[in-house]
Design a protein around this motif. Structure first.
Motif, PDB file in Angstrom:
ATOM      1  N   ILE A 154       8.646   9.265  -8.710  1.00 22.67           N
ATOM      2  CA  ILE A 154       7.522  10.208  -8.236  1.00 22.67           C
ATOM      3  C   ILE A 154       6.359   9.447  -7.673  1.00 22.67           C
ATOM      4  CG2 ILE A 154       6.029  11.812  -9.057  1.00 22.67           C
ATOM      5  CD1 ILE A 154       7.574  12.169 -11.681  1.00 22.67           C
ATOM      6  N   TYR A 155       6.219   9.695  -6.483  1.00 22.90           N
ATOM      7  CA  TYR A 155       5.156   9.091  -5.384  1.00 22.90           C
ATOM      8  C   TYR A 155       3.913  10.194  -5.483  1.00 22.90           C
ATOM      9  CZ  TYR A 155       9.124   6.418  -3.947  1.00 22.90           C
ATOM     10  OH  TYR A 155      10.293   5.790  -3.720  1.00 22.90           O
ATOM     11  N   LEU A 156       2.736   9.645  -5.511  1.00 20.83           N
ATOM     12  CA  LEU A 156       1.471  10.483  -5.724  1.00 20.83           C
ATOM     13  C   LEU A 156       0.588   9.662  -4.504  1.00 20.83           C
ATOM     14  CD1 LEU A 156      -0.416  12.765  -6.066  1.00 20.83           C
ATOM     15  CD2 LEU A 156      -1.036  11.410  -8.017  1.00 20.83           C
ATOM     16  N   THR A 157       0.296  10.072  -3.489  1.00 22.26           N
ATOM     17  CA  THR A 157      -0.810   9.294  -2.396  1.00 22.26           C
ATOM     18  C   THR A 157      -1.856  10.236  -2.135  1.00 22.26           C
ATOM     19  OG1 THR A 157       0.680  10.057  -0.619  1.00 22.26           O
ATOM     20  CG2 THR A 157       1.465   8.028  -1.641  1.00 22.26           C
ATOM     21  N   ALA A 158      -3.078   9.497  -1.750  1.00 18.78           N
ATOM     22  CA  ALA A 158      -4.132   9.986  -1.012  1.00 18.78           C
ATOM     23  C   ALA A 158      -4.734   9.110  -0.169  1.00 18.78           C
ATOM     24  CB  ALA A 158      -5.017  10.367  -2.281  1.00 18.78           C
ATOM     25  N   ASP A 159      -5.095   9.824   0.904  1.00 22.92           N
ATOM     26  CA  ASP A 159      -5.506   8.913   2.076  1.00 22.92           C
ATOM     27  C   ASP A 159      -6.790   9.700   2.553  1.00 22.92           C
ATOM     28  OD1 ASP A 159      -5.817   7.166   3.894  1.00 22.92           O
ATOM     29  OD2 ASP A 159      -4.109   7.875   5.251  1.00 22.92           O
ATOM     30  N   LYS A 160      -7.772   8.733   2.827  1.00 21.36           N
ATOM     31  CA  LYS A 160      -9.068   9.277   3.594  1.00 21.36           C
ATOM     32  C   LYS A 160      -9.242   7.872   4.448  1.00 21.36           C
ATOM     33  CE  LYS A 160     -13.272   9.811   4.775  1.00 21.36           C
ATOM     34  NZ  LYS A 160     -14.277   9.045   5.476  1.00 21.36           N
ATOM     35  N   PRO A 161      -8.970   8.184   5.783  1.00 14.78           N
ATOM     36  CA  PRO A 161      -9.138   6.879   6.897  1.00 14.78           C
ATOM     37  C   PRO A 161     -10.496   6.532   6.925  1.00 14.78           C
ATOM     38  CG  PRO A 161      -7.501   8.713   7.646  1.00 14.78           C
ATOM     39  CD  PRO A 161      -8.273   9.155   6.277  1.00 14.78           C
ATOM     40  N   TYR A 162     -10.673   5.173   7.040  1.00 12.12           N
ATOM     41  CA  TYR A 162     -11.988   4.873   7.373  1.00 12.12           C
ATOM     42  C   TYR A 162     -12.350   5.118   8.716  1.00 12.12           C
ATOM     43  CZ  TYR A 162     -15.671   1.345   8.318  1.00 12.12           C
ATOM     44  OH  TYR A 162     -16.638   0.773   8.678  1.00 12.12           O
ATOM     45  N   ASN A 163     -13.648   5.556   8.898  1.00 14.29           N
ATOM     46  CA  ASN A 163     -14.375   5.488  10.109  1.00 14.29           C
ATOM     47  C   ASN A 163     -15.742   4.905  10.111  1.00 14.29           C
ATOM     48  OD1 ASN A 163     -16.380   8.014  10.077  1.00 14.29           O
ATOM     49  ND2 ASN A 163     -14.254   8.784   9.056  1.00 14.29           N
ATOM     50  N   ALA A 164     -16.335   4.547  11.258  1.00 15.18           N
ATOM     51  CA  ALA A 164     -17.437   3.763  11.027  1.00 15.18           C
ATOM     52  C   ALA A 164     -18.501   4.768  11.118  1.00 15.18           C
ATOM     53  CB  ALA A 164     -17.589   3.026  12.564  1.00 15.18           C
TER      54      ALA A 164
ATOM     55  N   ALA B 224      -0.231  13.696  -0.995  1.00 21.24           N
ATOM     56  CA  ALA B 224       1.088  14.142  -0.963  1.00 21.24           C
ATOM     57  C   ALA B 224       1.853  13.714  -2.412  1.00 21.24           C
ATOM     58  CB  ALA B 224       2.103  13.409   0.046  1.00 21.24           C
ATOM     59  N   LEU B 225       2.729  14.791  -2.802  1.00 20.19           N
ATOM     60  CA  LEU B 225       3.260  14.619  -4.215  1.00 20.19           C
ATOM     61  C   LEU B 225       4.913  14.392  -3.867  1.00 20.19           C
ATOM     62  CD1 LEU B 225       3.676  14.399  -7.242  1.00 20.19           C
ATOM     63  CD2 LEU B 225       3.163  16.652  -7.219  1.00 20.19           C
ATOM     64  N   THR B 226       5.424  13.485  -4.015  1.00 23.64           N
ATOM     65  CA  THR B 226       7.097  13.464  -3.677  1.00 23.64           C
ATOM     66  C   THR B 226       7.932  13.009  -4.947  1.00 23.64           C
ATOM     67  OG1 THR B 226       6.170  12.632  -1.375  1.00 23.64           O
ATOM     68  CG2 THR B 226       8.631  12.356  -2.138  1.00 23.64           C
ATOM     69  N   PHE B 227       9.053  13.734  -5.158  1.00 30.07           N
ATOM     70  CA  PHE B 227      10.111  13.483  -6.047  1.00 30.07           C
ATOM     71  C   PHE B 227      11.186  12.861  -5.087  1.00 30.07           C
ATOM     72  CE2 PHE B 227       7.530  16.782  -7.647  1.00 30.07           C
ATOM     73  CZ  PHE B 227       7.445  16.649  -9.192  1.00 30.07           C
ATOM     74  N   ALA B 228      11.637  11.590  -5.658  1.00 28.69           N
ATOM     75  CA  ALA B 228      12.733  10.932  -4.713  1.00 28.69           C
ATOM     76  C   ALA B 228      13.611  10.265  -5.796  1.00 28.69           C
ATOM     77  CB  ALA B 228      11.862   9.693  -4.172  1.00 28.69           C
ATOM     78  N   ALA B 229      14.788  10.350  -5.288  1.00 34.04           N
ATOM     79  CA  ALA B 229      16.080   9.627  -6.046  1.00 34.04           C
ATOM     80  C   ALA B 229      16.630   8.994  -4.934  1.00 34.04           C
ATOM     81  CB  ALA B 229      16.908  10.946  -6.610  1.00 34.04           C
ATOM     82  N   GLY B 230      17.615   8.303  -5.537  1.00 35.33           N
ATOM     83  CA  GLY B 230      18.690   7.431  -4.674  1.00 35.33           C
ATOM     84  C   GLY B 230      19.878   7.077  -5.494  1.00 35.33           C
ATOM     85  N   HIS B 231      20.944   6.861  -4.905  1.00 31.34           N
ATOM     86  CA  HIS B 231      22.145   6.325  -5.776  1.00 31.34           C
ATOM     87  C   HIS B 231      22.828   5.300  -4.733  1.00 31.34           C
ATOM     88  CE1 HIS B 231      25.836   6.090  -8.174  1.00 31.34           C
ATOM     89  NE2 HIS B 231      26.542   6.353  -6.986  1.00 31.34           N
TER      90      HIS B 231
ATOM     91  N   LEU C 225       0.803  -1.182   0.139  1.00 30.11           N
ATOM     92  CA  LEU C 225       0.095   0.054  -0.090  1.00 30.11           C
ATOM     93  C   LEU C 225       0.844   1.486   0.004  1.00 30.11           C
ATOM     94  CD1 LEU C 225      -2.497  -1.026   2.706  1.00 30.11           C
ATOM     95  CD2 LEU C 225      -2.898  -1.413   0.186  1.00 30.11           C
ATOM     96  N   ALA C 226       2.173   1.059   0.405  1.00 31.20           N
ATOM     97  CA  ALA C 226       3.022   2.528   0.408  1.00 31.20           C
ATOM     98  C   ALA C 226       3.739   2.352  -0.883  1.00 31.20           C
ATOM     99  CB  ALA C 226       4.222   2.139   1.468  1.00 31.20           C
ATOM    100  N   PRO C 227       3.799   3.631  -1.424  1.00 27.24           N
ATOM    101  CA  PRO C 227       4.335   3.852  -2.782  1.00 27.24           C
ATOM    102  C   PRO C 227       5.896   3.360  -2.649  1.00 27.24           C
ATOM    103  CG  PRO C 227       4.598   6.085  -1.655  1.00 27.24           C
ATOM    104  CD  PRO C 227       3.617   4.941  -0.761  1.00 27.24           C
ATOM    105  N   GLY C 228       6.362   2.948  -3.823  1.00 24.09           N
ATOM    106  CA  GLY C 228       7.716   2.634  -3.836  1.00 24.09           C
ATOM    107  C   GLY C 228       8.116   1.248  -3.692  1.00 24.09           C
ATOM    108  N   LEU C 229       7.180   0.432  -3.003  1.00 25.33           N
ATOM    109  CA  LEU C 229       7.301  -0.756  -2.531  1.00 25.33           C
ATOM    110  C   LEU C 229       6.545  -1.894  -3.562  1.00 25.33           C
ATOM    111  CD1 LEU C 229       8.045   0.893   0.211  1.00 25.33           C
ATOM    112  CD2 LEU C 229       7.689  -1.427   1.238  1.00 25.33           C
TER     113      LEU C 229
END
Length: 1000
Positions: A811-821, A753-760, A171-175
């Motif tokens: 590039i990661y783009l996430t949107a989260d609206k938690p569940y509630n009863a 959230a919008l994230t630009f990520a990099a790694g070396h 559920l997480a970006p990049g995984l």
């Protein structure tokens, strides 16, 4: 197989001293806890003389915080959960609010005693009998970490078959979670599974010997921890703080459930029938019968009070039974009659039991103690499928034991957290039919097609058609670690803003035990075509192989970790996170190993040849060790992050960061230096009459050689040969430099959230050939050990090279609206675009080789095997009438690349291969939306309230509901008419499962 010699060590204490101040971004052991901070006001005036308490609703545990002169307070080291926060001013005014805090987060709650009111509840709930206490969920927005929290509601209600909570890391970006019939792996950041790390209640669960990243997960169909004991977990895709260790890509940290003031428990059972699983397309195309699988999972948990508000217990047990029917078949069906007795199906069961128990003791308002224990055992029968007869089955067994003791002490101006834990994880592969010798049936290739007739070379083999008889290999691997850790946090330091400085130290005593009995059952090789140029028979073997027993390796390693981090709130809008970490291992790569004289003399003899010198990239002096190989001392890892709350209302936040992260290398890699030179494989060649045949001296065949009495004298007279593997003296573990920048935006209850990520990444290890003929070629043509008088070693000399590099952009783009009863729905979306490249070896495990290039710098840069350019994971839960609950996960991806052989665009100077250049064909998901990977999972739950508040749920899972075929391998030959066609599939195919859950 059991270990006969044990390690005896004395426990040593490790502590951390810290100087810290201020409230902002209060640090704590966030791999198991959470933090709440804020300020107390009386109207527009800071309330300096107030008292603040936070009471955990479920347990009654009370924490108290000091209010500073500026009205600020901080609660560090809180367990994730729902808290009633109460403030009383100096003149008796009060305010109260109930909030829900998630794992690892830093939540902000400002309280105004002048308002004398409680904020309205909007989400989250903790049930206490007939009373339901709701808490407003506090979002964390001022953090540079790229993190995703997975709640207990998601763990309990989202669909899955295997009850492995790590599945939801997807559920997480990049995984990416990858599953097949034998194991499950998690990869992130364009790297392999080895680069992640998992913490459970702060305990490091890194796999220290073999692949997989997580102890007990490699080569396992099971779960590393009981899902019913997990309260929630957090996935940090990038920019984790200095307190986290031994990971180059991502961190997963989980917190376990605890008992409460009310008795709560549950029991569950899930069942999957063989008829509820669709046959995969590849086996159906082959005309094979469907291989049945029956799965039964059941378990229970119970928690409650021993002493109200003080002492609580929790326990969980889970069991998994799988009965798979494996199929043995031939791709070369013309030989079906010969192998008729070995073809067909056989049962290959899997069993797993996991126990978990925990005691939680609130000693007083200042101290809390937790003690937990876990035991897991599993057994799997496998290896009797495909071109392997049922007699080839092996038994894989695993065992985990873990203990974890944690103590918190809250002083007036500090929080001290002390932990000591123990982890033992073992993996064993044993031979079931060791009394039956192995039989390998092969097709030989014409060694000189331009020469008339068939030219026989015993080492030139086209394919292995089938194997039968007992397996030859067994092994036992066990890691043990006793770890002491202390973290100290002291608030209330003001200088150009407010700070929280935290220091921590750990000391881990580790032991690695590896015993590998390879080739210990004789294996005979036969010519299935019965060519007259060879032996003219399928019953007269051409050779037999047997390995010599090698003593096990038993190595100790002492690990030290130190860190300091400062969460510095410069203004109400701007916050910096500064940290540095240092790690040290004194025996990570055979640091106490002395290179044997025979290897020293062999290398010197080759180096002294008048017409040869080793290539410039290999200097024997860099690899010959006198038992004092220096340990790497420069693993300094600076980490920086920032967040800027644009309008000061925690709705629009800019964030970013950079950091260095050192990982480690599994002991399985360095083990080859100790093991391979003495793993003598003896080969005896046979023919009808003896003499020189097929380029080898042969022995005239006698049927008595099929018996130990006849074969043992032959093998005893054969010297055999091992292989030389050389580890680099000045070894540096792999390191990754990460960078990211992004923006978070709240829209009502939505967090985006919008994230630009990099790694070396640099420093990954692989085995390369040292005795190549030239700088850029001749890898198998240089002088061999035998040519200089050392026949006890095989022709190829391998050396460790750490020049491999990876690059990652995403590039990661996430949107989260938690569940509630109350609202009855929740939704989560994670989109990842990635571009991951590398050079060097294509192998993904610790035992990586490269036979195509002399060194990594000579290989082209190509896409990594984990480079899926586009990936979408959407999940959600929807409440329906009549107490029905519908939840689902949709996973869409552009697919993983594959190698293209006979490639017209292959780089000059290398093999005719374009590495990972093939892209899977995309197929329709919806009109206009095409993806190579498509999967839709649904769960429908119907709940009944029974017996005064008790609950029964009927559950139905539909996994891969539309039975999309997701290919895992492809026909890679560019000249083949089937180029790009799928040759293997990912699991699962369409699968249904039913379950029953009772809770009270």
């Amino acid at each position: 197989m059991r270990k006969f010699n044990t390690r005896s060590t004395a426990l040593a204490a490790a502590s951390a001293l810290a100087i810290a101040a201020g409230f902002a971004g209060a640090a704590t052991a966030q791999n198991a806890t959470t933090t709440l901070r804020g300020a107390v006001y009386d109207g527009a005036t800071a309330e300096a003389g107030a008292q603040v308490t936070a009471t955990e609703v479920a347990t009654g545990y009370v924490a108290r915080a000091r209010v500073g002169a500026d009205g600020r307070y901080v609660f560090s080291g809180l367990r994730p959960g729902t808290y009633r926060v109460q403030v009383t001013s100096a003149d008796g005014q009060t305010a109260e609010e109930t909030v829900t805090l998630a794992l690892g987060q830093v939540g902000t709650l400002n309280l105004d005693v002048a308002a004398a009111s409680t904020a309205p509840a909007t989400s989250g709930a903790t049930e206490l009998g007939d009373i339901v206490v709701t808490g407003r969920r506090v979002f964390e927005v001022r953090t540079p970490e790229v993190a995703t929290n997975v709640t207990q509601q998601q763990i309990n209600n989202l669909p899955q078959i295997s009850r492995n909570f790590l599945n939801f890391a997807a559920l997480a970006p990049g995984l990416r979670v990858r599953e097949d019939d034998t194991e499950r792996t998690i990869s992130a950041g364009g790297q392999t599974a080895q680069a992640i790390n998992v913490f459970i209640d702060g305990q490091n669960r890194k796999s220290l010997i073999n692949d997989g990243g997580v102890a007990g997960q490699d080569d396992s169909r099971g779960t590393p921890f009981p899902q019913g004991a997990v309260q929630e977990f957090r996935v940090i895709s990038q920019n984790f703080k200095a307190e986290y260790e031994q990971a180059g890509s991502a961190i997963i940290t989980a917190v376990t459930r605890s008992g409460t003031n009310e008795f709560h428990g549950d029991a569950f059972v899930f069942y999957q029938d063989p008829d509820w699983i669709a046959q995969d397309e590849i086996s159906e195309r082959r005309g094979a019968e469907k291989a049945p699988l029956k799965r039964l999972q059941y378990g229970a948990s119970l928690g409650g009070p021993i002493i109200q508000d003080r002492l609580h217990f929790f326990g969980a047990y889970e069991r998994k039974d799988e009965d798979r029917i494996s199929q043995s078949f031939l791709n070369r069906t013309e030989y079906n009659d010969f192998f008729a007795a070995d073809l067909g199906t056989t049962s290959t069961p899997y069993e797993q039991d996991i126990f978990f128990g925990k005691l939680s003791w609130q000693i007083n308002d200042r101290q809390r103690l937790e003690l937990s224990a876990e035991y897991k055992t599993e057994e799997d029968i496998r290896g009797a499928s495909g071109q392997n007869a049922p007699s080839r089955a092996a038994r894989n067994s695993g065992e985990n034991k873990a203990f974890n003791l944690r103590h918190q002490y809250q002083g007036d101006r500090f929080l001290n957290e002390f932990a000591i834990d123990y982890l033992q994880s073992s993996y064993e592969q044993s031979v079931i039919n060791g009394g039956d010798y192995g039989r390998r049936y092969v097709i030989f290739r014409d060694d000189s097609p331009t020469t008339p007739g068939f030219q026989y070379n015993i080492n030139n083999r086209e394919a292995t058609v089938f194997t039968a008889g007992g397996r030859a290999d067994s092994q036992f691997l066990e890691q043990k670690s006793t770890t002491i850790r202390n973290d100290l946090t002291i608030p209330d330091l003001s200088w150009m803003g407010t700070h929280t400085i935290k220091m921590g130290a750990k000391y881990s005593m580790q032991n690695y035990f590896v015993q590998k009995d390879f080739g210990r059952n004789p294996t005979f090789t036969y010519d299935i075509e019965a060519r007259p140029e060879i032996n003219g028979s399928r019953t007269i073997p051409v050779s037999v192989d047997l390995g010599v027993a090698v003593p096990p390796a038993d190595a100790d390693n002492n690990v030290i970790g130190l860190y300091i981090q400062d969460d510095w709130q410069i203004t109400d809008k701007l916050e910096l996170n500064l940290g540095i970490r240092w790690d040290y291992e004194d025996n990570a790569v055979n640091n106490d190993y002395r290179t044997p004289d025979s290897i020293r003399n062999m290398l010197a003899a080759i180096q002294n040849l008048p017409s040869y010198d080793f290539p410039s990239y290999f200097n024997p002096a860099d690899y010959i060790s006198d038992g004092d190989r220096p340990a790497f001392k420069d693993a300094f890892q600076p980490r920086f992050g920032f967040s800027y709350d644009v309008f000061g209302d925690e709705r629009t936040v800019l964030f970013g960061g950079a950091g260095r992260y050192y990982d480690r290398i599994g002991f399985n890699f360095a083990f080859d230096e100790r093991f391979k030179p003495f793993q003598f494989n003896k080969t005896i060649y046979f023919s009808n009459t003896g003499g020189l045949v097929g380029g080898q001296q042969t022995v005239a065949w006698n049927p008595a050689y099929l018996t130990p009495a006849g074969l043992d004298p032959l093998l005893a007279a054969s010297p055999g040969a091992g292989e030389v593997f050389l580890v680099k003296n000045n070894f540096e573990p792999p390191r990754t430099d990460q960078f990211n920048i992004g923006v978070r935006q709240k829209f009502g209850q939505w967090q985006t959230a919008l994230t630009f990520a990099a790694g070396h990444t640099e420093g990954e290890s692989a085995w390369y050939i040292a005795n190549a003929l030239t700088e850029t070629g001749g890898r198998f043509n240089g002088p061999s050990p035998t040519s200089v008088g050392f026949p006890q070693f095989r022709n190829t000399i391998f050396f460790q090279n750490t020049d491999k590099e990876r690059d990652y952009k995403a590039i990661y783009l996430t949107a989260d609206k938690p569940y509630n009863a109350q609202e009855g729905w929740g939704f989560n979306l994670a989109y990842t675009y990635m571009d991951a490249t590398q050079n060097g070896s294509r192998d993904n495990g610790y035992a990586a080789f490269d036979f195509d290039y002399n060194v990594p710098s000579q290989s082209p840069e190509y896409r990594s095997a984990t480079d899926e350019r586009h990936r979408i994971v959407a999940s959600g839960t929807l409440g329906l009438p009549a107490d029905f609950l519908l939840s689902g996960i949709v996973t869409l991806g552009s697919g993983l690349p594959y190698n293209v052989f006979n490639c017209p665009d292959a780089p000059a100077g290398g093999p005719n291969i374009c590495w990972n250049a093939g892209n899977p064909e995309k197929r329709a998901f919806l009109p206009g939306l095409n993806f190579a990977y498509r999967q839709v999972d649904l769960r429908l739950t119907k709940a009944f309230e029974v017996f005064g508040g008790q609950r029964v749920e009927f559950i139905a899972d539909a996994i891969n509901l539309f039975n999309f075929t997701n290919y895992s391998s492809f026909e890679g030959s560019y000249t083949s008419p089937r180029f790009g066609a799928g040759t293997g599939v990912f699991t699962p195919t369409r699968s249904f499962q039913v379950g029953l859950r009772y809770s009270f």
